[in-house]
Each structure stands twice: as C-alpha cells, then as structure tokens.
Design a protein around this motif. Sequence first.
Motif, PDB file in Angstrom:
ATOM      1  N   PHE A   1      54.686 -29.672  13.288  1.00 29.11           N
ATOM      2  CA  PHE A   1      55.707 -29.593  12.244  1.00 29.11           C
ATOM      3  C   PHE A   1      55.117 -29.271  10.877  1.00 29.11           C
ATOM      4  O   PHE A   1      55.757 -28.642  10.052  1.00 29.11           O
ATOM      5  CB  PHE A   1      56.487 -30.904  12.150  1.00 29.11           C
ATOM      6  CG  PHE A   1      57.170 -31.277  13.430  1.00 29.11           C
ATOM      7  CD1 PHE A   1      58.350 -30.670  13.814  1.00 29.11           C
ATOM      8  CD2 PHE A   1      56.620 -32.232  14.277  1.00 29.11           C
ATOM      9  CE1 PHE A   1      58.982 -31.007  14.999  1.00 29.11           C
ATOM     10  CE2 PHE A   1      57.240 -32.577  15.466  1.00 29.11           C
ATOM     11  CZ  PHE A   1      58.420 -31.959  15.828  1.00 29.11           C
TER      12      PHE A   1
ATOM     13  N   ASN B   1      44.668 -26.564  16.453  1.00 34.65           N
ATOM     14  CA  ASN B   1      45.594 -27.203  17.390  1.00 34.65           C
ATOM     15  C   ASN B   1      44.895 -28.006  18.475  1.00 34.65           C
ATOM     16  O   ASN B   1      45.385 -29.061  18.883  1.00 34.65           O
ATOM     17  CB  ASN B   1      46.546 -26.180  18.008  1.00 34.65           C
ATOM     18  CG  ASN B   1      45.831 -25.102  18.799  1.00 34.65           C
ATOM     19  OD1 ASN B   1      44.861 -24.512  18.330  1.00 34.65           O
ATOM     20  ND2 ASN B   1      46.309 -24.833  19.984  1.00 34.65           N
TER      21      ASN B   1
ATOM     22  N   MET C   1      64.671 -23.649  25.104  1.00 38.76           N
ATOM     23  CA  MET C   1      64.106 -24.962  24.948  1.00 38.76           C
ATOM     24  C   MET C   1      64.466 -25.493  23.565  1.00 38.76           C
ATOM     25  O   MET C   1      64.336 -24.796  22.568  1.00 38.76           O
ATOM     26  CB  MET C   1      62.592 -24.894  25.122  1.00 38.76           C
ATOM     27  CG  MET C   1      61.932 -26.226  24.931  1.00 38.76           C
ATOM     28  SD  MET C   1      60.286 -26.339  25.641  1.00 38.76           S
ATOM     29  CE  MET C   1      59.305 -25.500  24.441  1.00 38.76           C
ATOM     30  N   ASN C   2      64.944 -26.724  23.510  1.00 34.24           N
ATOM     31  CA  ASN C   2      65.311 -27.346  22.251  1.00 34.24           C
ATOM     32  C   ASN C   2      64.081 -27.863  21.522  1.00 34.24           C
ATOM     33  O   ASN C   2      63.180 -28.422  22.133  1.00 34.24           O
ATOM     34  CB  ASN C   2      66.266 -28.519  22.493  1.00 34.24           C
ATOM     35  CG  ASN C   2      67.582 -28.065  23.068  1.00 34.24           C
ATOM     36  OD1 ASN C   2      67.987 -26.929  22.863  1.00 34.24           O
ATOM     37  ND2 ASN C   2      68.236 -28.942  23.788  1.00 34.24           N
ATOM     38  N   LYS C   3      64.067 -27.681  20.215  1.00 31.18           N
ATOM     39  CA  LYS C   3      62.965 -28.195  19.408  1.00 31.18           C
ATOM     40  C   LYS C   3      63.090 -29.715  19.346  1.00 31.18           C
ATOM     41  O   LYS C   3      64.169 -30.256  19.151  1.00 31.18           O
ATOM     42  CB  LYS C   3      63.003 -27.596  18.012  1.00 31.18           C
ATOM     43  CG  LYS C   3      61.808 -28.028  17.189  1.00 31.18           C
ATOM     44  CD  LYS C   3      61.613 -27.146  15.991  1.00 31.18           C
ATOM     45  CE  LYS C   3      60.458 -27.677  15.203  1.00 31.18           C
ATOM     46  NZ  LYS C   3      59.418 -26.735  14.990  1.00 31.18           N
ATOM     47  N   PRO C   4      61.978 -30.427  19.525  1.00 33.68           N
ATOM     48  CA  PRO C   4      62.041 -31.885  19.494  1.00 33.68           C
ATOM     49  C   PRO C   4      62.386 -32.415  18.109  1.00 33.68           C
ATOM     50  O   PRO C   4      62.126 -31.768  17.095  1.00 33.68           O
ATOM     51  CB  PRO C   4      60.637 -32.320  19.904  1.00 33.68           C
ATOM     52  CG  PRO C   4      59.774 -31.151  19.648  1.00 33.68           C
ATOM     53  CD  PRO C   4      60.640 -29.927  19.770  1.00 33.68           C
TER      54      PRO C   4
ATOM     55  N   ASN D   1      53.782 -30.737  19.770  1.00 34.55           N
ATOM     56  CA  ASN D   1      54.651 -29.944  18.908  1.00 34.55           C
ATOM     57  C   ASN D   1      54.182 -30.139  17.469  1.00 34.55           C
ATOM     58  O   ASN D   1      53.894 -31.262  17.059  1.00 34.55           O
ATOM     59  CB  ASN D   1      56.106 -30.394  19.043  1.00 34.55           C
ATOM     60  CG  ASN D   1      56.641 -30.101  20.419  1.00 34.55           C
ATOM     61  OD1 ASN D   1      56.908 -28.964  20.763  1.00 34.55           O
ATOM     62  ND2 ASN D   1      56.780 -31.128  21.223  1.00 34.55           N
TER      63      ASN D   1
ATOM     64  N   ARG E   1      61.750 -34.622  15.057  1.00 38.20           N
ATOM     65  CA  ARG E   1      60.547 -35.138  14.391  1.00 38.20           C
ATOM     66  C   ARG E   1      60.656 -36.653  14.265  1.00 38.20           C
ATOM     67  O   ARG E   1      61.649 -37.176  13.773  1.00 38.20           O
ATOM     68  CB  ARG E   1      60.445 -34.478  13.015  1.00 38.20           C
ATOM     69  CG  ARG E   1      59.131 -34.580  12.357  1.00 38.20           C
ATOM     70  CD  ARG E   1      59.152 -33.675  11.129  1.00 38.20           C
ATOM     71  NE  ARG E   1      57.909 -33.722  10.414  1.00 38.20           N
ATOM     72  CZ  ARG E   1      57.694 -33.074   9.289  1.00 38.20           C
ATOM     73  NH1 ARG E   1      58.655 -32.332   8.753  1.00 38.20           N
ATOM     74  NH2 ARG E   1      56.528 -33.158   8.693  1.00 38.20           N
TER      75      ARG E   1
ATOM     76  N   ARG F   1      51.217 -32.256  25.987  1.00 37.54           N
ATOM     77  CA  ARG F   1      52.103 -31.408  25.180  1.00 37.54           C
ATOM     78  C   ARG F   1      51.955 -31.830  23.726  1.00 37.54           C
ATOM     79  O   ARG F   1      51.760 -33.008  23.433  1.00 37.54           O
ATOM     80  CB  ARG F   1      53.550 -31.570  25.614  1.00 37.54           C
ATOM     81  CG  ARG F   1      54.494 -30.709  24.805  1.00 37.54           C
ATOM     82  CD  ARG F   1      55.950 -30.957  25.184  1.00 37.54           C
ATOM     83  NE  ARG F   1      56.779 -30.078  24.420  1.00 37.54           N
ATOM     84  CZ  ARG F   1      57.321 -28.965  24.886  1.00 37.54           C
ATOM     85  NH1 ARG F   1      57.120 -28.607  26.129  1.00 37.54           N
ATOM     86  NH2 ARG F   1      58.079 -28.225  24.119  1.00 37.54           N
TER      87      ARG F   1
END
Length: 145
Positions: free
Chosen positions: A73, A33, A1-4, A71, A6, A69
């Motif tokens: 950072f 979280n 899976m590719n990291k999104p 993500n 930012r 979802r």
Amino acid sequence: MNKPVRTTRADYPHFLSISTRWSDNDVYGHVNNVVYYSYFDTVVNEYLLRAGVLDFSEGETIGLVVETRCNFFASVVFPQRIDAGLRIEKLGNTSVRYEVAIFAEDSEEAAAQGHFVHVYVNRVTRRPVPLPAPLVAALKPLVHA
C-alpha cells in the motif's frame, strides 16, 4: 480479484519493531518487495521462540511454509523503523495461517500486509502432524476473531 482492505495496528495483538537496513533498499529507493517476506518470517519466528515453542535445531515438529502472499500500500525505506504486526487467521489441525502487517513507525495503517501458511511436519519424515498442544496454547492469544 478484489483489493484487500488495508488493516490498522488495532487489528494485531503482537508487534515486533524492526530496523530497516541499507541492503533492504533497491535501486528504486524503497525496501524491495522480497524483504517483506523476511520481515514476515522474522516476526513469526521471534514470537514462537519467545513463547518457547520453536526449537529449530532439535524439535521433533517443524513448520514448512507452503503459501505466501503480500499486498503493498505504501513504501518503507532505509533508514526507517517499522513494526511488524502478527495475528493468526486460522489455527488448523496441522497448519497455521499467520497474517502479518508492516507499519511505518508512526503510521496506524499498514504499508504492506499479507500471510503465510505453515504446515507442521515431523522433522524426519516430513509428513504432517497435529499441532503440538504447547504450540496451540501459545498461538491462541493471537487468533483473529
């Protein structure tokens, strides 16, 4: 899976300033979280309420969250003000994909970003219904090109 990738503040047309709370922090010294999902819900519902298209007690149509979802950072902590950015990634026939990013007050880059999908249903039957025209009109300015 590719990291999104930012995102930045320039990627979002609507913002809501939120104060973190003491109870948002966890034992590791940063906002837990699960709290980010509360921020997501807050910015979406604030927008819908102010636009006059959310009547959570009497409305015939309600949005049910069917997908989420997030993500991460960078950490945010209490006490810190954050800005929640909001845009629409997809405006469907019966659903909306909201994209949200959380920014530390003085940061141009997202500390966290993600999405959730509302499927709009009849309050009584819980069956999907077409998005009401006033809702569509309120959301169109937020559609990400």
